[in-house]
Design an enzyme around this catalytic site. Structure first.
Site, short mmCIF file in Angstrom:
data_model
loop_
_atom_site.label_atom_id
_atom_site.label_comp_id
_atom_site.label_asym_id
_atom_site.label_seq_id
_atom_site.Cartn_x
_atom_site.Cartn_y
_atom_site.Cartn_z
N CYS A 407 1.01 -1.16 0.28
CA CYS A 407 0.18 -0.04 0.13
C CYS A 407 0.54 0.98 0.04
CB CYS A 407 -1.04 0.21 1.10
SG CYS A 407 0.44 -0.42 3.00
N HIS A 451 -2.49 1.08 6.82
CA HIS A 451 -2.59 0.50 5.48
C HIS A 451 -2.47 1.99 4.96
CE1 HIS A 451 -4.23 0.05 1.72
NE2 HIS A 451 -5.42 0.85 1.75
N ASP A 467 -7.78 5.30 -2.70
CA ASP A 467 -7.42 3.49 -2.76
C ASP A 467 -6.18 3.31 -3.62
OD1 ASP A 467 -5.93 1.67 -1.55
OD2 ASP A 467 -7.20 1.36 0.18
#
Lengths: 658, 306
Positions: A407, A451, A467
């Site tokens: 991420c 994250h 995202d």
């Protein structure tokens, strides 16, 4: 046959057991030489006792004491605080053991053991340690019993049984005190802790430097929702927002902040309670987008995260309300633009080129963002927890070279592309997801759920969450990291995943642990007042709590007295005996008290001799008593009638027959 | 039965003047199937008491004067060879009687003493592979003179324990002394005395005594008395379990004499000094009277539970 051991052995062995087990509670907090010292001291003391050898002299002990103090000082650089204090106490206990001669010294050692237990309780209160503490307390009480009556309590079972019984009797008292004893507001007991918190997050992010993603399965926080929880793709828990980028590392620059325009909230509302594990940081994690600061302990920053006044050094719980999105139609401030577009000059040139190309092809910022995401989806990017290392032009290397990362890499690359394309962007770190515990009915968010994602500024909408990881690994939004990459999970987590019952067991334990924290450890003044309210007090006050405490104590005392009638049976007479005593008391008023060793008939005879006017009555009553007490068969009615007869007796003084 | 007992005691009181307590203790000892040791100077009526007991209770009795040359066979009996039948034949000694008066038992050699005391305990005698049961009832009244030391073998503690009671008679008071002086030898009255009871009556009485009710409360008291003698600092050896049993039986007998069916602490106290006196010994001093004093102090100290 072995010669009998000296009488001191048994109390001494128990003292060693109590002290030794107390040291065990601190074992992982102490430098190894201290427990070793304690062990040596215990062995030495027992050998001295068995052999009947001499204890070390005063000078040796003083020298040892100085040496140990210096040793602790050298190890901890302080004598202050829980860890250094416990270490000092353990080492001085070892020394004290070498001068225990009499019962008084045994008691001092027991005080040391109990104090070490207290220190352990202050240090750690996890449910898993409670049985250990209880066991320690049990051993300590048994040791106290043996010290008091070494002869009477032989073996292992008798002292443990006695101590167990005593503790069982004390349990209701402990409960009363726990429920009603006034709590000091504020952290009176909060000792300065060494910062040893773990977190999967930091206020920096350098994708490519190290594989920094934590593989810790430890819980970060737990969340209970009032009503339905948000769907998995909406479970973004907002943490530090990283604004400043130097080409490799994203930072949260403390000096820079700007005023954000006011926002409107949109979408469903979620009300929930978060219980944070200690991190040593000032970060409170809440679901995006939190509406307002939950209470006075924290504030909402300009970039919409919660910042607490005090670092989270112990478990903190707060209630919050979040909505799905924020929207604003106002423009971003100039400063905001400047900060959110800043990129280091001369780095990642290919990224800049790509951004400009894609931006030119897109009519607006939203389309540009879509184009970049498409790029990620098309160009064969791969999600992995073990990405290759990246160098100075980290984003270039990632985007055009390795194309493998987690991420952080995607968030960093995406935010860089956005900024290079003239769209204000920032990286948001936090947690995504959470595991539902059906037993405790709450979510556990673990460190492995950490994250990073991106927010871009869209005119007319304000900061919008994008995202990029979701494009590469869409499953990440639905499931936890370990579902995605089973190989990355720690052994325990992997075991739990492969054997459902282990997972269920772990969940059950987590639920129990959470209940323990919520119901026991966090039981404070507020909970006490809530209890008062539930008991029917309209406006709870300290006085009522005090009254409740008094009532509880009185109840416990009454219960103990009721219990103790069995223990004191020999000294407390039954009904017949009490009537007999009260008869004696009546005659005692005229100087005819029964001697303790005086037999009944002899007593009657003496009364008759001294007071012939009372002779007949006394003889009758004494005869009845003797028949009831020593005769065959003795029914309750006869005893009652005897007691009535005794009550009717009027002994008048003065009438003394010649 | 009880009336007969009272009558017997009344009769005894006409012979032994001014000693109702000792008299009752002696009877209690008999009823409790124990043996009696009378310790006193000569001439206070020890023999008369034994004789009177035998007479009133209708028992066959024998008197043996113990001397230093008395042999066990002299009291137990000997096997003699009968020329006519060509067989050995046991000729029973004076031991085979219902009431044996062993006068000045401390004069005999330890060997003879132990022969007697063993017979007392076992109530039987074994010689030449044959066991002869002693008659029932069997009651030994032994006397010893505590003042006489030369040439005597004082009974050791282990032997003293075989006597249920030890009593002292003591001198009579002035009024009874006067009666004695006026009326002459009491022993002369004995042959004219008609037995009030017989052996069978006595056995029935002994059985009845065992049935006297003993409550838990009384056992508590007896136990605390015994425990006190064992825990007392001044006492060398506390009361043995046998002494405890004897104490209880003696108290039962005393209750029977007093016409009660249940034993009271009063009864225990009444017999305690006689039962415990010769069994308790001070750590320091060596005096027979010490035991009695210790025993009465125990009785005065141990509380009677309410």
């Amino acid at each position: 046959m072995k010669p009998p051991l000296p009488a001191r052995i048994r109390p001494l062995a128990w003292v060693c057991a109590a002290y030794g087990s107390a040291v065990l509670l601190h074992l992982d907090r102490l430098p190894p030489w201290i427990p070793a010292l304690a062990l040596v001291a215990m062995i030495a003391r027992m050998l001295i006792a068995v052999r009947g050898a001499r204890l070390p002299g005063a000078w040796a002990r003083v020298a040892f004491a100085l040496l140990l103090t210096v040793g602790v000082l050298a190890t901890f650089r302080t004598l202050n605080g829980l860890a250094a204090g416990s270490a000092l106490l353990v080492s001085m206990g070892a020394l004290k053991l070498l001068e225990t001669r009499a019962r008084r010294d045994d008691h001092v050692m027991l005080a040391v053991a109990l104090f070490l237990l207290l220190a352990a309780c202050l240090d750690r209160q996890a449910l898993v340690r409670m049985p250990l503490y209880a066991l320690q307390l049990w051993i300590d009480c048994a040791a106290l019993a043996v010290i008091a009556t070494p002869q009477a309590l032989a073996g292992l079972r008798a002292p443990l049984a006695l101590a167990g019984r005593a503790l069982a009797y004390a349990l209701p008292l402990a409960l009363v005190l726990f429920l009603t004893f006034p709590r000091l507001q504020g952290g009176f007991w909060a000792l300065p802790h060494a910062n040893r918190a773990v977190t999967g997050l930091s206020d920096e992010m350098s994708p490519g430097q190290i594989d920094e993603l934590t593989d810790s399965d430890a819980p970060a926080f737990r969340v209970e929702f009032d009503g339905a929880p948000p769907p998995p793709p909406a479970r973004y828990w907002r943490g530090p927002v990283l604004q400043d980028f130097d080409g490799t590392t994203w930072r949260r620059d403390r000096g820079r902040f700007f005023l954000e325009p006011d926002v409107q909230f949109e979408g469903p509302t979620w009300r929930y309670r978060v219980t944070l594990e200690p991190t040593g940081r000032n970060w409170w994690f809440a679901l995006e987008s939190v509406v307002a600061a939950p209470d006075h302990r924290a504030r909402l920053t300009f970039d919409r995260r919660l910042l607490s006044a005090e670092p989270v050094d112990e478990v903190v719980s707060f209630a919050a309300t979040s909505r799905a999105r924020t929207v604003t139609h106002e423009p971003l401030s100039k400063l905001g633009y400047r900060y959110s577009l800043a990129l280091p000059a001369g780095q990642n040139p290919r990224t800049h080129a790509l951004a400009q190309r894609l931006r030119a092809a897109s009519p607006d910022a939203a389309a540009f963002a879509r184009a970049v995401l498409d790029h990620f989806a098309r160009e064969g990017f791969e999600y992995t927890l073990t990405p290759p290392r990246l160098d100075r032009n980290a984003v270039d290397e990632f985007l055009f070279g390795t194309r493998r990362g987690f991420c952080g890499h995607y968030a960093s690359a995406f935010a860089t592309l956005m900024r290079a394309g003239g769209v204000p962007a920032r990286v948001v770190t936090g947690y995504l997801g959470g595991e539902w515990n059906p037993i405790g009915r709450y979510f556990v968010v673990r460190q492995s759920d950490a994250h990073a994602w991106v927010e871009i500024w869209l005119e007319g909408r304000g900061w919008t969450r994008i995202d990029p990881t979701a494009v590469v690994a869409p499953e990440r939004l639905q499931r936890g990291l370990y579902d995605l990459l089973p190989g990355a999970a720690p052994v325990v987590a992997r075991l739990a995943r492969n054997n459902p019952w282990i997972g269920e067991l772990a969940q059950a334990w987590d639920a129990l642990d959470t209940a323990w924290r919520k119901r026991v450890l966090e039981f404070g003044a507020a909970s006490q007042f809530a209890l008062l309210e539930r008991l029917g007090f309209d406006s709870p006050r300290w006085q009522q709590l005090g009254a409740l405490l008094g009532a509880g104590l009185a109840l416990w005392l009454a219960w103990m007295s009721w219990q103790s009638r069995f223990w004191l049976r020999t000294s407390r007479p039954d009904r017949l005996g009490r009537a007999w005593q009260s008869l004696g008391a009546k005659y005692a008023r005229v100087g005819l008290a029964r001697g303790a060793a005086e037999a009944p008939l002899a007593y009657a005879a003496r009364i008759g001799e001294r007071r012939p006017d009372l002779a007949a009555e006394a003889l009758d009553l004494v005869g009845r008593y003797a028949a009831l007490r020593y005769g065959p068969g003795c029914d309750a009615r006869a005893i009652r009638s005897f007691a009535r007869a005794v009550r009717r007796v009027r002994v008048t003084s003065g009438v003394r027959a010649a | 039965m009880s009336e007969r007992l009272q009558q017997a005691i009344a009769t005894l009181e006409t012979i032994i003047l001014g000693k109702p307590g000792q008299l009752r203790l002696a009877v209690a000892c008999l009823l409790a199937r124990g043996h009696l040791l009378i310790e006193d100077v000569p001439g206070v009526g020890k023999t008369t008491l034994a004789h009177a007991l035998a007479q009133v209770f209708g028992l066959a009795w024998q008197r043996v004067q113990f001397t230093s040359d008395l042999l066990p066979a002299d009291i137990i009996g000997v096997s003699v060879f009968d020329r006519n039948t060509q067989q050995f034949h046991f000729r029973k000694g004076p031991l085979f009687t219902q009431l044996l008066l062993a006068d000045e038992v401390n004069r005999a050699s330890p060997k003879t003493q132990s022969a007697l005391l063993e017979a007392m305990e076992e109530r039987q005698v074994s010689t030449d592979l044959t066991t002869y049961r002693l008659p029932d009832p069997f009651f030994v009244v032994a006397t010893q003179n505590p003042r006489e030391q030369a040439g005597t073998y004082a009974l050791p503690e282990s032997q003293l324990d075989r006597f249920l009671m030890r009593i002292e008679l003591g001198y009579p008071d002035a009024a009874h002394e006067r009666t004695l002086l006026r009326e002459g030898e009491r022993r002369d009255l004995l042959p004219q005395l008609a037995p009030v009871l017989d052996a069978e009556h006595l056995l029935a009485l002994q059985t009845a005594v065992r049935g006297q009710h003993v409550s838990d409360a009384l056992l508590d008291y007896v136990q605390s008395l015994i425990a006190h003698t064992r825990a007392h600092d001044d006492i060398r050896v506390g009361l043995s379990p046998r002494a405890g049993q004897g104490l209880l039986r003696a108290a039962q007998a005393w209750a029977a004499i007093c016409g009660r069916h249940a034993v009271l602490p009063d009864d225990v106290q009444a017999v305690f000094a006689a039962v415990a006196g010769h069994r308790l010994e001070r750590r320091d001093a060596q005096d027979a009277a010490d035991g009695l004093r210790l025993a009465s102090r125990v009785v005065e100290t141990v509380p009677v539970p309410a």
